[in-house]
Design a protein around this motif. Structure first.
Motif, PDB file in Angstrom:
ATOM      1  N   ASP A   1       0.821  -1.456   0.249  1.00  0.00           N
ATOM      2  CA  ASP A   1      -0.376  -0.130  -0.394  1.00  0.00           C
ATOM      3  C   ASP A   1       0.743   1.564  -0.182  1.00  0.00           C
ATOM      4  O   ASP A   1       0.760   2.254  -0.879  1.00  0.00           O
TER       5      ASP A   1
ATOM      6  N   ASP B   1      -3.736   0.258 -13.306  1.00  0.00           N
ATOM      7  CA  ASP B   1      -5.163   0.078 -12.755  1.00  0.00           C
ATOM      8  C   ASP B   1      -5.411   0.708 -10.667  1.00  0.00           C
ATOM      9  O   ASP B   1      -5.782   1.545 -10.326  1.00  0.00           O
ATOM     10  N   GLU B   2      -4.078  -0.456 -10.243  1.00  0.00           N
ATOM     11  CA  GLU B   2      -3.634   0.129  -8.499  1.00  0.00           C
ATOM     12  C   GLU B   2      -2.664   1.441  -8.386  1.00  0.00           C
ATOM     13  O   GLU B   2      -3.654   2.058  -7.302  1.00  0.00           O
TER      14      GLU B   2
ATOM     15  N   GLN C   1      -6.010   3.758  -9.064  1.00  0.00           N
ATOM     16  CA  GLN C   1      -6.690   4.059  -7.222  1.00  0.00           C
ATOM     17  C   GLN C   1      -6.194   4.375  -6.547  1.00  0.00           C
ATOM     18  O   GLN C   1      -6.698   5.308  -6.113  1.00  0.00           O
ATOM     19  N   ALA C   2      -4.901   4.176  -6.355  1.00  0.00           N
ATOM     20  CA  ALA C   2      -4.328   4.677  -5.147  1.00  0.00           C
ATOM     21  C   ALA C   2      -4.738   6.169  -5.391  1.00  0.00           C
ATOM     22  O   ALA C   2      -4.061   7.436  -3.977  1.00  0.00           O
TER      23      ALA C   2
ATOM     24  N   LEU D   1      -6.253   8.125  -7.005  1.00  0.00           N
ATOM     25  CA  LEU D   1      -7.867   8.821  -6.426  1.00  0.00           C
ATOM     26  C   LEU D   1      -8.216   8.830  -5.347  1.00  0.00           C
ATOM     27  O   LEU D   1      -8.985  10.071  -4.844  1.00  0.00           O
ATOM     28  N   GLU D   2      -7.524   7.760  -5.012  1.00  0.00           N
ATOM     29  CA  GLU D   2      -7.620   7.820  -2.809  1.00  0.00           C
ATOM     30  C   GLU D   2      -7.303   9.760  -2.289  1.00  0.00           C
ATOM     31  O   GLU D   2      -7.595  10.018  -1.493  1.00  0.00           O
TER      32      GLU D   2
END
Length: 120
Positions: free
Chosen positions: A70, A97-98, A101-102, A104-105
């Motif tokens: 993470d 994609d991961e 996504q991170a 965007l978070e």
């Protein structure tokens, strides 16, 4: 490999194969085969081992702790947010994609913090 990590974890607790096998409810021979990669534990046993050592199954299988993974994704995401063109060029245009996504978070968290500050 899995066997190496199992051996390292066991030795770090100063346990014998017999002792650990007893805790897990299996024979020493079965456990010994896990350590030399001759046999693979089933899912239930893998979870039992991970719980015993307080590590993730990801760590046992891939040597990657979820927290480390993470943190790595977060760092990659921050690079995108700071300079997307340079980051994408450095990765030959490949952004998983991961990582997106991170990113965007991180953006969502920044927006939440901004709203919180405005309301204070």
């Amino acid at each position: 490999m899995l066997g190496d990590r199992l051996r390292e974890l066991r030795e770090s607790r100063k346990l014998t194969q017999d002792q650990l096998a007893e805790v897990l409810g299996i024979s020493r021979g079965t456990y010994a085969h896990y350590e030399i990669n001759k046999r693979k534990p089933d899912y239930d046993m893998l979870i039992k081992i991970a719980d015993y050592y307080n590590v993730s199954t990801d760590y046992l299988l891939r040597g990657v702790d979820q927290k480390e993974q993470d943190n790595s994704l977060t760092e990659e995401a921050k690079k995108i947010l700071n300079d997307p063109k340079t980051f994408i060029a450095a990765r030959d245009g490949e952004v998983t994609d991961e990582i997106v996504q991170a990113a965007l978070e991180i953006i969502v968290e920044q927006l939440k913090e901004g709203r919180k500050k405005k309301s204070d």
